[in-house]
Design an enzyme around this catalytic site. Structure first.
Site, short mmCIF file in Angstrom:
data_model
loop_
_atom_site.label_atom_id
_atom_site.label_comp_id
_atom_site.label_asym_id
_atom_site.label_seq_id
_atom_site.Cartn_x
_atom_site.Cartn_y
_atom_site.Cartn_z
N SER A 17 0.70 -1.25 0.02
CA SER A 17 0.02 0.15 -0.16
C SER A 17 0.90 1.25 0.01
O SER A 17 2.09 1.29 0.15
CB SER A 17 -0.90 -0.33 1.23
N TYR A 158 2.82 7.56 17.94
CA TYR A 158 3.30 7.49 16.70
C TYR A 158 4.71 8.55 16.54
O TYR A 158 5.48 7.87 16.15
CB TYR A 158 2.33 7.87 15.67
N THR A 193 -2.53 8.81 1.18
CA THR A 193 -2.40 7.36 1.21
C THR A 193 -3.63 6.83 2.19
O THR A 193 -4.14 7.69 2.66
CB THR A 193 -1.13 6.72 2.01
P1 NAD Z 1 -0.21 2.68 4.32
O1 NAD Z 1 -1.13 2.61 5.59
O2 NAD Z 1 -0.82 2.95 2.90
O3 NAD Z 1 0.59 1.47 4.18
C1 NAD Z 1 1.56 0.76 5.33
C2 NAD Z 1 1.59 -0.77 4.88
O4 NAD Z 1 2.40 -1.21 5.69
C3 NAD Z 1 0.54 -1.52 4.65
O5 NAD Z 1 0.43 -2.19 3.58
C4 NAD Z 1 0.37 -2.58 5.79
O6 NAD Z 1 -0.09 -3.95 5.50
C5 NAD Z 1 1.77 -2.48 6.10
N1 NAD Z 1 2.25 -3.03 7.51
C6 NAD Z 1 1.61 -2.64 8.50
N2 NAD Z 1 2.08 -3.09 9.85
C7 NAD Z 1 2.93 -4.23 9.31
C8 NAD Z 1 3.62 -5.21 9.97
N3 NAD Z 1 3.55 -5.13 11.15
N4 NAD Z 1 4.26 -5.82 8.90
C9 NAD Z 1 4.37 -5.72 7.77
N5 NAD Z 1 3.71 -4.78 7.24
C10 NAD Z 1 3.07 -4.06 7.76
O7 NAD Z 1 0.78 3.85 4.89
P2 NAD Z 1 1.77 4.80 4.19
O8 NAD Z 1 0.78 6.09 4.51
O9 NAD Z 1 2.04 4.19 2.68
O10 NAD Z 1 2.73 4.73 5.34
C11 NAD Z 1 4.27 4.21 4.72
C12 NAD Z 1 4.98 4.63 5.83
O11 NAD Z 1 5.03 5.96 5.92
C13 NAD Z 1 4.79 4.33 7.34
O12 NAD Z 1 5.84 3.99 8.21
C14 NAD Z 1 4.17 5.71 7.59
O13 NAD Z 1 4.23 5.94 9.15
C15 NAD Z 1 4.87 6.70 7.21
N6 NAD Z 1 4.46 8.00 6.88
C16 NAD Z 1 3.42 8.28 6.21
C17 NAD Z 1 2.84 9.54 5.98
C18 NAD Z 1 1.59 9.82 5.32
O14 NAD Z 1 1.24 11.18 5.18
N7 NAD Z 1 1.00 8.98 4.66
C19 NAD Z 1 3.50 10.55 6.71
C20 NAD Z 1 4.56 10.35 7.37
C21 NAD Z 1 5.33 9.12 7.36
#
Ligand code: NAD
Length: 248
Positions: A17, A158, A193
């Site tokens: 994702s 977080y 996302t």
């Molecule tokens: P998302 O929810 O779209 O994707 C996260 C993915 O991680 C999912 O496919 C989920 O199944 C997988 N996942 C969750 N727990 C897991 C585990 N224990 N083992 C393996 N896989 C696992 O999220 P995203 O927005 O794409 O986020 C990706 C990264 O970026 C994350 O670390 C998030 O904290 C970070 N992030 C996101 C944003 C944002 O605005 N979207 C901002 C800052 C940081």
């Protein structure tokens, strides 16, 4: 085919994702062989199948906070590519938001377990595989968050986990330099996302008013930076934290 990560083997967690999936797509576009890893195996396999030169890639199950599944994913990778990946991207992450006064211990623990301990376990397992075989020229990219720098209402778990990821990365960069493995952090701001879809519209508008570019980022805008850090183009960047926020 040319590409900045041509021929490299890259392991990406959270690949089913959002940012992880986009990272797989950009790395594959730039010539890498990609292992899409996620606790959502169907999603990981779908990501791998969506990439150019399908047979070069692999979808595997990993639960980043469970050591056995990480070891298993490493074994599957070595079986297919005959070597451990030299690019490791830690994108798996979760939120369990609540105000500090109301946050349950379980929700605190789960976020630390996945985001911080999960990143540690992946780094330890995969970096050991490189060091044991004397493979140099590795690059580890960890995804923190701008929230890990400034904090955010309702996200103490977080924010703490992501602040931890940043300093875990800086420490790894100091320890791994001599092995030829670089380690850097990307700090995204607010990116479109499934993770941010749940933010109420009123809050979204408020957030956007703090972003200089005036919008949420797209996953590709983060994935391009991850790909650059994975590549030899960033060969002297180590222990860095790169903000991708549109200016907050
Ligand atoms: P998302 O929810 O779209 O994707 C996260 C993915 O991680 C999912 O496919 C989920 O199944 C997988 N996942 C969750 N727990 C897991 C585990 N224990 N083992 C393996 N896989 C696992 O999220 P995203 O927005 O794409 O986020 C990706 C990264 O970026 C994350 O670390 C998030 O904290 C970070 N992030 C996101 C944003 C944002 O605005 N979207 C901002 C800052 C940081």
């Amino acid at each position: 085919m040319a590409g900045i990560v041509l021929g490299k083997v890259a392991f990406v967690t959270g690949a089913a994702s959002g940012i992880g999936k986009a990272t797989c797509q950009i790395l594959a576009r730039e010539g890498a062989k990609v292992i899409a890893a996620d606790r959502n195996l169907i999603g990981a396999k779908e990501t791998a199948a969506s990439l150019k030169n399908q047979n070069d890639h692999l979808g595997v199950l990993v639960n980043v906070n469970e050591k056995e599944t990480i070891q298993d994913a490493l074994e599957k990778t070595v079986e297919k590519y005959r070597e451990p990946p030299s690019v490791i991207v830690n994108c798996a992450g979760i939120t369990r938001d609540n105000f500090l006064l109301k946050l349950s211990e379980a929700d605190f623990n789960e976020v630390i377990d996945v985001n911080l301990k999960g990143t540690f376990l992946i780094i330890q397992t995969f970096a050991n595989a490189l060091v044991d075989r004397g493979i140099r020229n590795g690059s580890i990219v960890n995804i923190s968050s701008i929230v890990g720098k400034y904090g955010n209402l309702g996200q103490c778990n977080y924010a703490a986990s992501k602040a931890g990821v940043e300093l875990l990365t800086k420490t790894a960069s100091k320890e791994f330099g001599k092995f030829g493995i670089r380690c850097n952090t990307v700090l995204p701001g607010f990116i479109k996302t499934p993770m941010t879809e749940i933010i109420p519209d009123k809050v979204k508008s408020k957030v956007i008013s703090t972003i200089s570019i005036g919008r949420f980022g797209n996953v590709e805008e983060v994935a391009e930076v991850i790909c650059f850090l994975s590549s030899d183009k960033s060969s002297f960047i180590n222990g860095a934290s790169i903000e991708v926020t549109g200016g907050m």
